[in-house]
Design a protein around this motif. Structure first.
Motif, PDB file in Angstrom:
ATOM      1  N   LYS A  65      15.660 -35.514  12.319  1.00  0.00           N
ATOM      2  CA  LYS A  65      15.096 -33.967  11.734  1.00  0.00           C
ATOM      3  C   LYS A  65      15.802 -32.985  12.807  1.00  0.00           C
ATOM      4  CE  LYS A  65      12.499 -30.914   9.276  1.00  0.00           C
ATOM      5  NZ  LYS A  65      12.491 -31.016   8.241  1.00  0.00           N
ATOM      6  N   ILE A  66      16.929 -32.244  12.008  1.00  0.00           N
ATOM      7  CA  ILE A  66      17.675 -31.409  13.207  1.00  0.00           C
ATOM      8  C   ILE A  66      17.788 -29.704  12.087  1.00  0.00           C
ATOM      9  CG2 ILE A  66      19.401 -30.646  13.825  1.00  0.00           C
ATOM     10  CD1 ILE A  66      20.511 -32.530  13.424  1.00  0.00           C
ATOM     11  N   GLU A  67      15.981 -29.371  13.312  1.00  0.00           N
ATOM     12  CA  GLU A  67      15.472 -28.262  12.569  1.00  0.00           C
ATOM     13  C   GLU A  67      16.523 -26.652  13.313  1.00  0.00           C
ATOM     14  OE1 GLU A  67      11.556 -27.983  11.554  1.00  0.00           O
ATOM     15  OE2 GLU A  67      11.362 -30.011  13.424  1.00  0.00           O
ATOM     16  N   ARG A  68      15.910 -25.669  12.623  1.00  0.00           N
ATOM     17  CA  ARG A  68      16.706 -24.553  13.449  1.00  0.00           C
ATOM     18  C   ARG A  68      15.709 -24.130  14.643  1.00  0.00           C
ATOM     19  NH1 ARG A  68      13.979 -19.095   9.695  1.00  0.00           N
ATOM     20  NH2 ARG A  68      12.623 -21.072   8.571  1.00  0.00           N
ATOM     21  N   ALA A  69      16.260 -23.567  15.679  1.00  0.00           N
ATOM     22  CA  ALA A  69      15.669 -23.325  17.236  1.00  0.00           C
ATOM     23  C   ALA A  69      14.906 -22.148  15.855  1.00  0.00           C
ATOM     24  CB  ALA A  69      16.729 -23.033  17.747  1.00  0.00           C
ATOM     25  N   GLY A  70      13.549 -21.978  17.098  1.00  0.00           N
ATOM     26  CA  GLY A  70      12.514 -21.242  16.323  1.00  0.00           C
ATOM     27  C   GLY A  70      11.489 -21.183  15.809  1.00  0.00           C
ATOM     28  N   ALA A  71      12.128 -21.302  14.346  1.00  0.00           N
ATOM     29  CA  ALA A  71      10.811 -21.264  13.316  1.00  0.00           C
ATOM     30  C   ALA A  71      10.993 -22.933  12.685  1.00  0.00           C
ATOM     31  CB  ALA A  71      10.197 -20.223  12.959  1.00  0.00           C
ATOM     32  N   GLY A  72      11.978 -23.434  12.788  1.00  0.00           N
ATOM     33  CA  GLY A  72      12.217 -24.898  12.346  1.00  0.00           C
ATOM     34  C   GLY A  72      12.539 -24.342  10.906  1.00  0.00           C
ATOM     35  N   ASP A  73      11.899 -25.870  10.259  1.00  0.00           N
ATOM     36  CA  ASP A  73      11.713 -25.983   8.354  1.00  0.00           C
ATOM     37  C   ASP A  73      11.037 -24.786   7.701  1.00  0.00           C
ATOM     38  OD1 ASP A  73      11.957 -26.485   5.936  1.00  0.00           O
ATOM     39  OD2 ASP A  73      11.432 -28.739   6.261  1.00  0.00           O
ATOM     40  N   MET A  74      11.675 -23.667   7.427  1.00  0.00           N
ATOM     41  CA  MET A  74      11.227 -23.476   5.906  1.00  0.00           C
ATOM     42  C   MET A  74       9.689 -23.314   5.503  1.00  0.00           C
ATOM     43  SD  MET A  74      12.854 -21.227   3.807  1.00  0.00           S
ATOM     44  CE  MET A  74      14.338 -20.798   3.972  1.00  0.00           C
ATOM     45  N   PHE A  75       9.591 -24.710   5.116  1.00  0.00           N
ATOM     46  CA  PHE A  75       8.587 -25.278   4.862  1.00  0.00           C
ATOM     47  C   PHE A  75       7.180 -25.122   5.424  1.00  0.00           C
ATOM     48  CE2 PHE A  75       7.976 -28.737   1.096  1.00  0.00           C
ATOM     49  CZ  PHE A  75       7.814 -27.480   0.387  1.00  0.00           C
ATOM     50  N   THR A 118       2.253 -22.830   1.829  1.00  0.00           N
ATOM     51  CA  THR A 118       1.314 -24.110   1.965  1.00  0.00           C
ATOM     52  C   THR A 118       0.770 -23.350   0.788  1.00  0.00           C
ATOM     53  OG1 THR A 118      -0.888 -24.445   2.846  1.00  0.00           O
ATOM     54  CG2 THR A 118      -0.310 -22.468   2.689  1.00  0.00           C
ATOM     55  N   PHE A 119      -0.235 -24.167   0.284  1.00  0.00           N
ATOM     56  CA  PHE A 119      -1.251 -24.222  -1.479  1.00  0.00           C
ATOM     57  C   PHE A 119      -2.562 -23.163  -1.054  1.00  0.00           C
ATOM     58  CE2 PHE A 119       0.931 -28.418  -2.808  1.00  0.00           C
ATOM     59  CZ  PHE A 119       1.849 -27.309  -3.908  1.00  0.00           C
ATOM     60  N   PHE A 120      -3.336 -22.408  -1.560  1.00  0.00           N
ATOM     61  CA  PHE A 120      -4.539 -22.302  -1.485  1.00  0.00           C
ATOM     62  C   PHE A 120      -4.359 -20.733  -0.562  1.00  0.00           C
ATOM     63  CE2 PHE A 120      -5.215 -26.427  -2.201  1.00  0.00           C
ATOM     64  CZ  PHE A 120      -5.713 -26.957  -3.426  1.00  0.00           C
ATOM     65  N   ALA A 121      -3.036 -20.691   0.200  1.00  0.00           N
ATOM     66  CA  ALA A 121      -3.112 -19.627   1.588  1.00  0.00           C
ATOM     67  C   ALA A 121      -4.164 -20.282   2.508  1.00  0.00           C
ATOM     68  CB  ALA A 121      -3.688 -18.173   0.732  1.00  0.00           C
ATOM     69  N   LYS A 122      -4.077 -21.556   2.674  1.00  0.00           N
ATOM     70  CA  LYS A 122      -4.673 -22.096   3.804  1.00  0.00           C
ATOM     71  C   LYS A 122      -4.057 -22.937   4.105  1.00  0.00           C
ATOM     72  CE  LYS A 122      -9.760 -22.599   1.958  1.00  0.00           C
ATOM     73  NZ  LYS A 122     -10.785 -23.256   1.747  1.00  0.00           N
ATOM     74  N   TRP A 123      -4.533 -23.215   5.924  1.00  0.00           N
ATOM     75  CA  TRP A 123      -3.726 -23.925   6.374  1.00  0.00           C
ATOM     76  C   TRP A 123      -4.368 -25.323   6.997  1.00  0.00           C
ATOM     77  CZ3 TRP A 123       1.785 -22.461   6.143  1.00  0.00           C
ATOM     78  CH2 TRP A 123       1.975 -21.050   5.840  1.00  0.00           C
ATOM     79  N   VAL A 124      -3.663 -26.995   7.350  1.00  0.00           N
ATOM     80  CA  VAL A 124      -4.532 -28.238   7.595  1.00  0.00           C
ATOM     81  C   VAL A 124      -4.335 -27.920   9.127  1.00  0.00           C
ATOM     82  CG1 VAL A 124      -4.039 -30.394   7.847  1.00  0.00           C
ATOM     83  CG2 VAL A 124      -3.563 -29.420   5.313  1.00  0.00           C
ATOM     84  N   GLY A 125      -5.655 -27.768   9.037  1.00  0.00           N
ATOM     85  CA  GLY A 125      -6.161 -27.799  10.849  1.00  0.00           C
ATOM     86  C   GLY A 125      -5.798 -26.238  11.374  1.00  0.00           C
ATOM     87  N   GLY A 126      -5.864 -25.573  10.442  1.00  0.00           N
ATOM     88  CA  GLY A 126      -5.910 -24.152  10.127  1.00  0.00           C
ATOM     89  C   GLY A 126      -4.411 -23.523  10.976  1.00  0.00           C
ATOM     90  N   SER A 127      -3.343 -24.394  11.601  1.00  0.00           N
ATOM     91  CA  SER A 127      -2.065 -23.888  11.565  1.00  0.00           C
ATOM     92  C   SER A 127      -0.639 -24.764  10.899  1.00  0.00           C
ATOM     93  CB  SER A 127      -1.909 -24.419  12.758  1.00  0.00           C
ATOM     94  OG  SER A 127      -1.550 -25.440  13.267  1.00  0.00           O
ATOM     95  N   GLN A 128      -0.894 -25.962   9.851  1.00  0.00           N
ATOM     96  CA  GLN A 128      -0.242 -26.966   9.810  1.00  0.00           C
ATOM     97  C   GLN A 128       0.156 -26.818   8.237  1.00  0.00           C
ATOM     98  OE1 GLN A 128       1.875 -28.325  11.905  1.00  0.00           O
ATOM     99  NE2 GLN A 128       0.739 -26.786  13.411  1.00  0.00           N
ATOM    100  N   SER A 129       1.502 -26.473   8.094  1.00  0.00           N
ATOM    101  CA  SER A 129       1.590 -26.786   6.160  1.00  0.00           C
ATOM    102  C   SER A 129       1.698 -27.538   5.337  1.00  0.00           C
ATOM    103  CB  SER A 129       2.939 -25.938   5.800  1.00  0.00           C
ATOM    104  OG  SER A 129       3.333 -26.600   4.411  1.00  0.00           O
ATOM    105  N   PRO A 130       0.642 -28.159   4.534  1.00  0.00           N
ATOM    106  CA  PRO A 130       0.818 -29.594   3.758  1.00  0.00           C
ATOM    107  C   PRO A 130       1.984 -29.790   3.561  1.00  0.00           C
ATOM    108  CG  PRO A 130      -0.557 -27.339   2.483  1.00  0.00           C
ATOM    109  CD  PRO A 130      -0.580 -27.053   4.074  1.00  0.00           C
ATOM    110  N   ASN A 131       2.418 -29.166   2.757  1.00  0.00           N
ATOM    111  CA  ASN A 131       3.799 -29.040   2.292  1.00  0.00           C
ATOM    112  C   ASN A 131       4.609 -29.916   2.827  1.00  0.00           C
ATOM    113  OD1 ASN A 131       2.461 -26.207   1.663  1.00  0.00           O
ATOM    114  ND2 ASN A 131       3.803 -27.168  -0.495  1.00  0.00           N
TER     115      ASN A 131
END
Lengths: 401, 401
Positions: free
Chosen positions: A35-45, A49-62
């Motif tokens: 997976k070749i992501e852009r340097a810095g923030a990586g994949d826009m996904f 997120t859903f519910f305005a929450k993050w898995v483990g506080g930081s990770q996108s479920p999507n």
């Protein structure tokens, strides 16, 4: 036992959903997905997120859902040094996948012709919203927009209410499957011809193809779909096809079944006069109301047992949490998990297709941004000093696990 | 130019939607699909329709949609003579596809082991509703039932209304794509191993896999989806993601876009206080009402032009007839047609995936029941007298074009 696509290397420039789901499906079957992501923030996904929450506080479920079985490298695609490295990697790669807006990646030197020049066996698959030319070429393509343009939204919901989208991003997922269909067809063809090719997939065309029976009906029967003003489940269908209420607030879906069997098992002989195809279509909302009055006499489980006992095609309507606890879903092992360095144990849906000789499996969690950049470059023979220089210049990002 | 799957022969026992769409996709790519229907009435889908109407007065739009690029032979699978003929055909076939209820075809002598015994290279793909074992193994599997069991229906519609299915049969189509994914993976693997395998696909698992991001969210964020009480387009999404009304009764979908850009282009600065992720989620129905009040000030085309000018992700919501006339759909050539001996000119959706070297195409209309039975059997060396005897005994049906 090996996996079906072992030995297939994919350079995956894709982001968001369509491309990543496609390469995850190929990775589940054993392809080596870089997976070749852009340097810095990586994949826009990673930032959605859903519910305005993050898995483990930081990770996108999507992101977690669509990026297992991949290694990540995060690079500045505008760097000429990076370009040279990727083109060197492409000499032995099999597939390139990308879903930037049309033309964006080619302008950076990563178009089909660029790859074909170094490797005529390359299979280059582009995904877009609306194809790579035509009046919508510069428009943003997104799942719900496609559902609306293709006619799915106008077909969904009740006639006395506004139309609604399907409550899940299905246009993207269907686009992903079309990428898989094209890529695997091209891989098979390449076994005989020795040559790669370019594949173009777009969300709009993919959704249209999935709605083929609706299009064939409208374009050849001279009739338009009108959403029912009741719980009938499809605007082209007659009663009883639809969603019915039970006494306890639950819902049961009833699909095509002999109407007589249904009214007999519901002990409702007064429904007999409706029992012909034209009447069941013309008076479907009236029939739905009457059948629903009968189903409401039973609790959900009693209703299901009664209907299934008569071989009526039916099932319970469950929400996602209850579906995850469904005995058949559990029996099939469809809820799996993987360990993620920041999100912890992540529960996910397992691969859906069972292969007797080359089973699909989950071998890696979704990667952090550029997590495998150093090992990937080292594998391709890039000297350690050059790797350090890329990082120092900000042309490569490595998020540590 | 050849097609990608030229030379691949498929014995297709499937009916209704899942299997037939899968084999149509393979046929579009050049596979030789021999559709084996039951003698007499043929595929059950020939007897189903929308609007209680028939194309050309007699043909099912559903059947016409999923059976192009196939030849049909209609046989009595219970005949031992027929069994011997099919097993002889299987010696040189590549793929078998079937979607009878689990066990039905094996009891007639057409299970994976039967085929493997005559051809170890055979790839045998079974489709079912719920897999081939487990508590639901004997239950009827059907598209809407799966949408409901998997959680899609509970996610669709408005919170103050009952849940609704997506207005098209997507679980079946997704099951079809999973068959294609498994079959093409197995074909590629066979190039290296020389061996076939058994593939099991089921509608429930396929739908779950497409809902992976919804499952990951619910199972890892400790929150359930609650359908919005407004036109918000997904129960996990914040405003403005949703469907909005225009002054002329039209609808426009607005996907993820910077909220500030949206309220600025709508000249609605009073929406500024809502502009953070948590507020846009928590007050999404309120925000939807306020944004909708603004979009209703514009006609559909004016609204689209204004939003697209600011690169807001948006599109018109069209019904199927208007979608078929959409300039991008026309530009892509996505509405095609074929000539059918009984239905006349049938308008259909064209293949969705564009391949530069091995383009997919529509080469044959959907067949009549057993239309090609004689030529298929002759090709496989069955003597004319035996073909006549099969027809005379009612073990083979031939509907003349």
């Amino acid at each position: 036992m090996t996996k079906a696509l072992e030995g297939v290397t994919i350079l995956d420039f894709s982001h968001l959903l369509q491309g990543p789901f496609a390469t995850q499906l190929l990775g589940d079957m054993g392809a080596d997905v870089i997976k070749i992501e852009r340097a810095g923030a990586g994949d826009m996904f990673r930032g959605m997120t859903f519910f305005a929450k993050w898995v483990g506080g930081s990770q996108s479920p999507n992101f977690l859902a669509w990026n297992r079985n991949k290694r990540s490298i995060a690079l500045n695609l505008k760097s000429r040094k990076v370009h040279a490295i990727i083109m060197a990697m492409a000499r032995t790669a099999d597939v390139v996948v990308q879903n930037f807006r049309p033309g964006v990646l080619a302008r950076l030197g990563y178009g089909y012709e660029d790859f074909r020049a170094v490797n005529p066996r390359i299979i280059y698959c582009s995904g877009s919203g609306y194809g790579e030319d035509g009046p919508y070429v510069d428009r943003p393509g997104q799942d719900m927009l496609i559902q609306g343009l293709a006619g799915l939204i106008a077909n969904t919901g009740r006639g006395d209410q506004p139309p609604v989208p399907a409550g899940a991003g299905l246009a993207d997922q269907i686009g992903a499957m079309n990428m898989v269909y094209g890529i695997l067809s091209a891989l098979y063809a390449r076994e005989r011809t020795g040559r790669g090719q370019k594949i173009e997939v777009n969300l709009l065309a993919g959704m249209l193809a999935h709605l083929n029976q609706e299009y064939v009906a409208v374009l050849n029967l001279g009739e338009d779909f009108v959403r029912p003003r009741s719980g009938i489940g499809h605007p082209g269908m007659q009663a009883p096809f639809g969603i019915y209420e039970a006494a306890d607030g639950g819902h049961v879906s009833i699909a095509m079944s002999p109407f007589r069997t249904l009214y007999e098992v519901l002990e409702a002989p007064h429904l007999a006069p409706y029992d012909d195809l034209a009447t069941l279509f013309d008076k479907r909302d009236e029939v739905w109301e009457k059948v629903n009055a009968e189903t409401r006499r039973f609790g959900t489980q009693d209703l299901l047992a009664r209907l299934l006992g008569a071989d009526i095609w039916c099932a319970e309507v469950k929400d996602i949490r209850r579906a995850a606890e469904d005995p058949q879903v559990i029996h099939m092992g469809m809820i799996a998990s993987y360990e993620h360095p920041k999100a912890g144990t992540v529960r996910v849906v397992a691969p859906a297709v069972r292969m007797s000789e080359t089973p699909a499996s989950i071998d890696r969690p979704a990667p952090l941004v550029g997590q495998h950049g150093r090992e990937i470059l080292a594998h391709y023979g890039v000297p350690a000093a050059e790797i350090e220089a890329l990082e120092a210049a900000g042309d490569m990002t490595v998020e540590e696990a």
